[in-house]
Design an enzyme around this catalytic site. Structure first.
Site, PDB file in Angstrom:
ATOM      1  N   HIS A 112      -3.728  47.694  56.531  1.00 39.29           N
ATOM      2  CA  HIS A 112      -4.141  48.062  55.171  1.00 39.29           C
ATOM      3  C   HIS A 112      -4.376  49.572  55.090  1.00 39.29           C
ATOM      4  CE1 HIS A 112      -5.135  43.684  55.110  1.00 39.29           C
ATOM      5  NE2 HIS A 112      -4.618  43.799  53.903  1.00 39.29           N
ATOM      6  N   ARG A 129       0.566  53.555  54.036  1.00 37.01           N
ATOM      7  CA  ARG A 129       1.964  53.110  54.120  1.00 37.01           C
ATOM      8  C   ARG A 129       2.113  51.728  53.493  1.00 37.01           C
ATOM      9  NH1 ARG A 129       6.096  55.326  56.676  1.00 37.01           N
ATOM     10  NH2 ARG A 129       4.689  56.697  57.827  1.00 37.01           N
TER      11      ARG A 129
END
Length: 504
Positions: free
Chosen positions: A242, A245
């Protein structure tokens, strides 16, 4: 009798001048030139020398009456440089003088907006092209900000307003010219998100907002868009999965879904803005531990949101705290009612990413998909919730070499959580326990039970998704089943050759 508006407020600025702390005090009524002169005197600058300030992490600090106050423990570092190249700076100063002269002659600011905006755009492009020194960029950007916010937008940032700002308050990430090949690839679910550096991901998202017409539709200032994206990036943590990206991955997939499904012909521009911006913000400040952990550990987030989607509520709160700052509010030029609609839509979609309510969202969509009506608000809400969910958990529709690294990142985060749960004596989720979970096993279950049914429902409305998304999911499931069979066979062999206890 005096009024509150007549009160003179003072501000203290502490400077580090070659290791010595100097204190400068001025009032909020001081002019920028007064503040600069006072700081120059305190810094011992000579005639012809320019004083600039940087904070503790090296970011330039604009010198003006609204500059942030600091303490003796965190002074601004003073940099004094000789003005050896006055030509470019003199030219920039002349531009600002010309702008000021226009402002003094014009009685109505509305007639001057277009000319002022054009001059500022030219100045910004020249600054980018010439790669001016950091001191010049800080000075020019500060002046541009005051002109734009004070005259064009007619808004002034309150000194007391809370804001989440990136470490780089000035939009300095380089511009990338995207090739036609990249522009076309950005529309496809096969897009390889691993080959892009952080600055390149920022430029790609910036392009998406232009490509979809959102910049023009909502009159988004180019500098504000950059500052917002930088602030978004800074508020994603460095988690295995998380992270920023992942934000880029979900946003790119949403951009692709909008193109593949021709959503601009079916939805309003406000809906498109909600879909894209919710995708960008959907995991802001994710701590790397899911809602189950938050609730079982009685964390601050779980207590604050009464165990109801604590992470998703937090993502929403961070998103709108960023947008509450005029400097990073990309919807600052929309009217109050439209912004209210966008806000409600974003909250609805970000909350929909909580897997705890996946079943209810699926049930609602399957009940309406066979007779879908784009004029029905409930149907539209259900569709948008499905779209954000498809983009959030659709890594497996990408080629194996693109999707499999995501699985490794997710498992790493799962194992981090399960180890923490064990150390804290909390219930351990079986699908996160490294002693139980294998990559093929968890992927087969997730693809077969969650992803395939979800995309089968979406294909009823958008048949073009069958070939580009549903079929790759089935192929991915088959590959993981082959891997599981290989693992099972290897485990049997290892069992056969394991030492056995001899019976006397």
């Amino acid at each position: 009798m005096g009024t509150a508006s007549s009160t003179v407020h003072t501000k203290a600025i502490h400077l580090d001048v070659e290791g010595k702390i100097q204190k400068v005090i001025f009032s909020h009524l001081s002019s920028p030139s007064d503040v600069r002169e006072a700081l120059s005197v305190a810094a011992g600058a000579l005639r012809g020398e320019v004083v600039t300030l940087v904070d503790q992490v090296g970011n330039p600090v604009g010198i003006n009456p609204k500059m942030p106050a600091n303490s003796e423990s965190f002074p601004y570092k003073v940099i004094v440089v000789t003005d050896e190249e006055p030509g470019q700076e003199k030219h920039l100063q002349n531009v600002f003088v010309e702008i000021a002269q226009h402002l003094s002659r014009v009685l109505g600011i509305n007639d001057f907006k277009e000319e002022l905006s054009a001059k500022l755009d030219v100045l910004e492009r020249r600054m980018d092209a010439d790669r001016l020194r950091a001191t010049e960029i800080a000075r020019c950007t500060e002046d541009i900000k005051k002109l734009r916010l004070g005259y064009v937008c007619g808004c002034v940032t309150p000194a007391s307003s809370k804001r989440l700002t990136p470490r780089r308050d000035i939009p300095t990430y380089p511009k990338y010219t995207l090739s036609e090949e990249t522009i076309e690839a950005l529309k496809q679910p096969t897009f390889d998100i691993w080959q892009w550096a952080p600055n390149e991901m920022l430029s790609c998202i910036e392009y998406m907002y232009h490509d979809l017409g959102l910049v023009q539709e909502f009159n988004i200032n180019s500098i504000t868009l950059k500052r917002w994206l930088l602030c978004i990036q800074e508020n994603y943590r460095d988690n295995p999965f998380h992270n920023f990206r992942h934000c880029f991955c979900v946003t790119q997939m949403m951009h692709g879904m909008i193109h593949l499904c021709n959503l601009k012909d079916l939805l309003s521009m406000a809906d498109i803005a909600v879909l894209m911006t919710a995708a960008v913000c959907h995991d802001l400040d994710h701590p790397g531990y899911n809602n189950t952990y938050q609730i079982n550990a009685h964390t601050e987030l779980a207590i604050r949101y009464n165990n109801i989607s604590p992470l998703e509520n937090h993502h929403c709160a961070v998103a709108f705290q960023i947008l509450s700052n005029p400097e990073s509010n990309i919807f600052g030029n929309t009217d109050t009612e439209l912004f209210r609609q966008i806000r409600e839509g974003m909250i609805e979609l970000i909350l929909a990413t909580d897997m705890a309510i996946h079943g209810g969202i699926m049930q609602e969509f399957t009940q309406c998909v066979d007779n879908f009506d784009y004029e029905n608000r409930d149907h539209l809400r259900s569709l948008k919730q499905m779209l954000i969910k498809c983009c959030d958990i659709s890594n497996e529709v990408r080629p194996m070499e693109v999707s499999e690294p995501w699985v490794d990142c997710l498992l790493q985060e799962y194992f981090m959580q399960s180890e923490r749960e064990k150390s804290e004596g909390l219930p351990v989720s079986t699908f996160m326990d490294r002693d139980i979970v294998t990559k093929p096993k968890i992927q087969i279950g997730f693809i077969q039970l969650i992803l395939i049914p979800m995309f089968e429902a979406m294909v009823k409305l958008f048949t073009q998704l069958n070939e580009v998304m549903l079929q790759p999911l089935r192929e991915s499931r088959d590959r993981y089943e082959e891997l599981k069979q290989s693992e099972d066979a290897m485990n049997e062999v290892m069992t056969d050759f394991s030492p056995r206890t001899r019976v006397a």
